[in-house]
Design an enzyme around this catalytic site. Structure first.
Site, PDB file in Angstrom:
ATOM      1  N   ASP A 139       0.865  -1.169   0.000  1.00 18.39           N
ATOM      2  CA  ASP A 139       0.000   0.000   0.000  1.00 18.39           C
ATOM      3  C   ASP A 139       0.908   1.227   0.000  1.00 18.39           C
ATOM      4  O   ASP A 139       2.109   1.117   0.259  1.00 18.39           O
ATOM      5  CB  ASP A 139      -0.877  -0.047   1.259  1.00 18.39           C
ATOM      6  CG  ASP A 139      -1.740   1.193   1.406  1.00 18.39           C
ATOM      7  OD1 ASP A 139      -2.342   1.606   0.399  1.00 18.39           O
ATOM      8  OD2 ASP A 139      -1.800   1.740   2.514  1.00 18.39           O
TER       9      ASP A 139
ATOM     10  N   ASP B  38      -7.145  -2.389   3.761  1.00 18.72           N
ATOM     11  CA  ASP B  38      -6.109  -3.350   3.357  1.00 18.72           C
ATOM     12  C   ASP B  38      -6.348  -4.740   3.940  1.00 18.72           C
ATOM     13  O   ASP B  38      -5.708  -5.710   3.520  1.00 18.72           O
ATOM     14  CB  ASP B  38      -4.719  -2.863   3.809  1.00 18.72           C
ATOM     15  CG  ASP B  38      -4.290  -1.603   3.074  1.00 18.72           C
ATOM     16  OD1 ASP B  38      -4.620  -1.483   1.882  1.00 18.72           O
ATOM     17  OD2 ASP B  38      -3.635  -0.749   3.690  1.00 18.72           O
TER      18      ASP B  38
END
Length: 666
Positions: A368, A563
């Site tokens: 990420d 996530d």
């Protein structure tokens, strides 16, 4: 241990039985040794001095030494009955626990295990008159087990000691007075004081202007970390300079440190594939060698002309002793304990030995952006308002953004400062990957990215999509009102981390919900292989699944709630433990406690070190055992050599495994 079952309950029972065999105390209830469902708690050695805790084994060794000195140094042969009585006493002193465990396991239907194996071998030695050798096998076997279990206990204690740094007392301000109490008794929103040099007992928010903390126990980094008013303080940090006030935001049992400790405890019980294989191997291996030993005794009767039953029985007993697989079954989990401990010392939490194995197979690292490769500390750079005062635009956006924990939202709220006042947004709706919608002062406010504007059919200037920085677009009552540009800062070790990953032959990919121009800009700065922006959580899942479909082994690193699904999907899910959301940390297999991406490279190295040491032990044990098994069957090796080879290999394997925690990766 050679008969460890593959299912967790029998594995726990064998560990408990093992502790009983060397007279170690269990920290929890251990009176029912046959309880297969006993909790796999931490085992600790007796608090008594060694010579008291193991008096029976030491007395047995003394008797054996006296008998051997009389027989071999002074050539004094004791009468058979006296020799049987003296050696019998020594044998029972050393082996009573082993005999007891063997009997109880046979009652449970577990015949092929090392306790039964050692009992048969030593009783067999007595049956052919080899009293001192029978005692020696049991004494040295028990001493070997003593050292093995002490090493396992030490490894488990070391793992917990690396993180169990919570103070027993805390100073809390109540009714304007400071009073000392237990951390578990402090409630949410109470104010605690931390003196210079004192450990923080509870998670909280700094309400003093600033203070410096040593975070080494949590992150593995000795560099002081200066925190400012409003920033998060975690239990386990050490206050370095001034008297500091902290508002408690999590109960003692809910602090990140407490949860990490629980994860560490659970980690030692989660087996790697190598451990599972060895457990299965031992379950098959032990009965095979048992029957091979029987074959060594019986088959020569049909082929050897001058067959001597006593001679061939002796060879079979040697075969049984050397076949004991304890070097494998103890040293391998100990190796994984060591790997978990080394990782903890470096600020990395593996939730099980199995994930150490997984990290050795990773060939693609997907990350990420915000909070992972960048600091996640956003600051408003520019405000552009249309048909509304800039301050009013910022105020309306901040009132709405107060309802989000996203770093971008926090940047807007911080920029607005006191202008937010007591205003409250109602009917707030957070649209994942887009932004927020709500009512502020009677106006419908939209604050988010351009996708949010498109979703609600709000017309906005085309040039907004060309802005490189992160942007918050604001609409009032379905009409474009302006925007704010917000910049994030790339972490200091991000570029070097990517370089190290490429040196290891890893493919690096970034997936982000941020717009593609921002993602491309960051990717170019740090040298990523590939980067994709404008992704919603399901888009990230789709990308990761696509890489998995190519046969790649994926590690995903993230920190936000969005996530969590991708972390669950990856072969190795890695969470940033400082900035990371609770959901992400719970879902992850590995937690980086100081949010440094470079720790991922360290985690891969620890996985490889652990694997190498484990396989060194497997090869060492198997090679030595095969050689001595052959010598024993051929009548070359005797019981003395068999037990020394068995115990010696086990101790070498254990020492090799223990050294993992002493490796310096810096």
């Amino acid at each position: 241990m050679s008969a460890h079952c593959c299912d967790n309950e029998n594995h726990q029972s064998d560990i408990l039985d093992k502790k009983k065999s060397v007279q170690l105390k269990h920290t929890e209830d251990s009176h029912d040794d046959d309880d297969d469902g006993h909790h796999h708690g931490e085992q600790i050695a007796s608090d008594q001095p060694v010579w008291i805790a193991h008096w029976n084994l030491l007395l047995s060794l003394f008797i054996l030494t006296v008998v051997l000195v009389l027989e071999y140094a002074f050539d004094i042969k004791l009468p058979k009955l006296i020799s049987l009585a003296v050696n019998g006493i020594a044998y029972l002193l050393a082996g009573w626990n082993v005999l007891d465990l063997a009997f109880r396991k046979i009652k449970r239907g577990d015949i092929f295990n090392e306790f039964v194996l050692m009992s048969v071998a030593t009783i067999g030695a007595f049956s052919i008159g080899e009293y001192s050798e029978g005692v020696a096998v049991m004494v040295f076997y028990s001493i070997g087990e003593w050292f093995q279990d002490a090493a396992v206990n030490r490894a488990q204690r070391n793992i917990k000691a690396l993180l169990d740094i919570r103070p027993d007392e805390v100073t809390v301000i109540r009714n304007g007075k400071a009073q000392v109490t237990k951390p578990a008794e402090v409630q949410l929103e109470e104010i605690i004081q931390i003196k210079p040099g004192e450990k923080v007992a509870l998670d909280g928010e700094l309400i003093s202007d600033s203070s410096s903390f040593n975070t080494a126990a949590l992150t593995g980094e000795s560099k002081p970390d200066t925190k400012y008013k409003g920033e998060q303080i975690l239990a386990g940090m050490i206050n370095l300079n001034t008297l500091t006030d902290v508002k408690v935001t999590a109960l003692f049992k809910d602090s990140k440190l407490s949860r990490i400790l629980e994860m560490v405890q659970d980690a030692t019980a989660r087996k790697s594939q190598t451990q599972l294989f060895i457990s299965r191997f031992a379950k098959v291996y032990t009965p095979i060698v048992f029957f091979l030993a029987l074959a060594v005794v019986v088959i020569p009767y049909f082929f050897v002309g001058n067959y001597d039953f006593t001679d061939w029985l002796y060879r079979g007993l040697v075969f049984l002793v050397i076949s004991c697989p304890c070097a494998l079954v103890v040293s391998i989990p100990l190796g994984y304990f060591g790997g978990i401990g080394l990782a903890s010392k470096n600020g990395i939490l593996f939730k099980g030995g199995n994930f150490l194995d997984v990290m050795t197979k990773i060939n693609t690292v997907i990350m990420d952006k915000t909070g992972t490769l960048t600091k996640g500390v956003f600051k408003v750079q520019k405000v552009v308002a249309q048909e509304i005062d800039e301050k009013e635009l910022v105020r309306l956006a901040a009132v709405l953004e107060k309802n989000s924990t996203h770093p971008v939202a926090k940047a807007v709220v911080d920029y607005a400062g006191e202008s937010v006042g007591n205003s409250v947004a109602t009917q707030v709706e957070e649209i994942s990957g887009h932004g927020l919608k709500g009512i502020v002062d009677g106006k419908e406010v939209l604050a988010g990215n351009v996708k949010l504007m498109k979703k609600f059919n709000v017309t906005f200037p085309a040039e907004i999509e060309q802005v490189v920085d992160t942007i918050v677009v604001i609409a009032l009552d379905q009409k474009f009102a302006g925007y704010m540009t917000i910049a994030d800062e790339i972490k200091e070790d991000a570029a070097d981390t990517i370089k190290q990953m490429h040196a290891l032959g890893l493919k690096t990919v970034m997936l982000s919900g941020d717009k593609q121009s921002v993602v491309d800009h960051v990717a170019k700065q740090i040298g990523l292989s590939e980067a994709f922006g404008d992704l919603l959580p399901d888009g990230k899942v789709e990308k990761v699944q696509g890489y998995k479909d190519q046969g790649l082994h994926i590690a995903f690193i993230g920190d936000g709630v969005n996530d969590a699904p991708v972390i669950a999907l990856a072969d190795a899910g890695i969470a940033m433990g400082g900035l990371g959301s609770d959901a992400t940390i719970e879902t992850a297999d590995i937690v980086i406690q100081n949010d440094q991406p470079s720790k991922v490279v360290v985690a891969i190295k620890i996985g490889k070190i652990t694997r190498n040491i484990v396989w060194q032990n497997i090869i060492l044990a198997m090679v030595v055992k095969v050689i001595v098994l052959g010598l024993g069957a051929g009548g070359v090796a005797n019981l003395w050599e068999a037990v020394i080879a068995d115990v010696g290999v086990a101790l070498l394997a254990i020492l090799n495994a223990v050294r993992i925690q002493r490796i310096n990766l810096k």
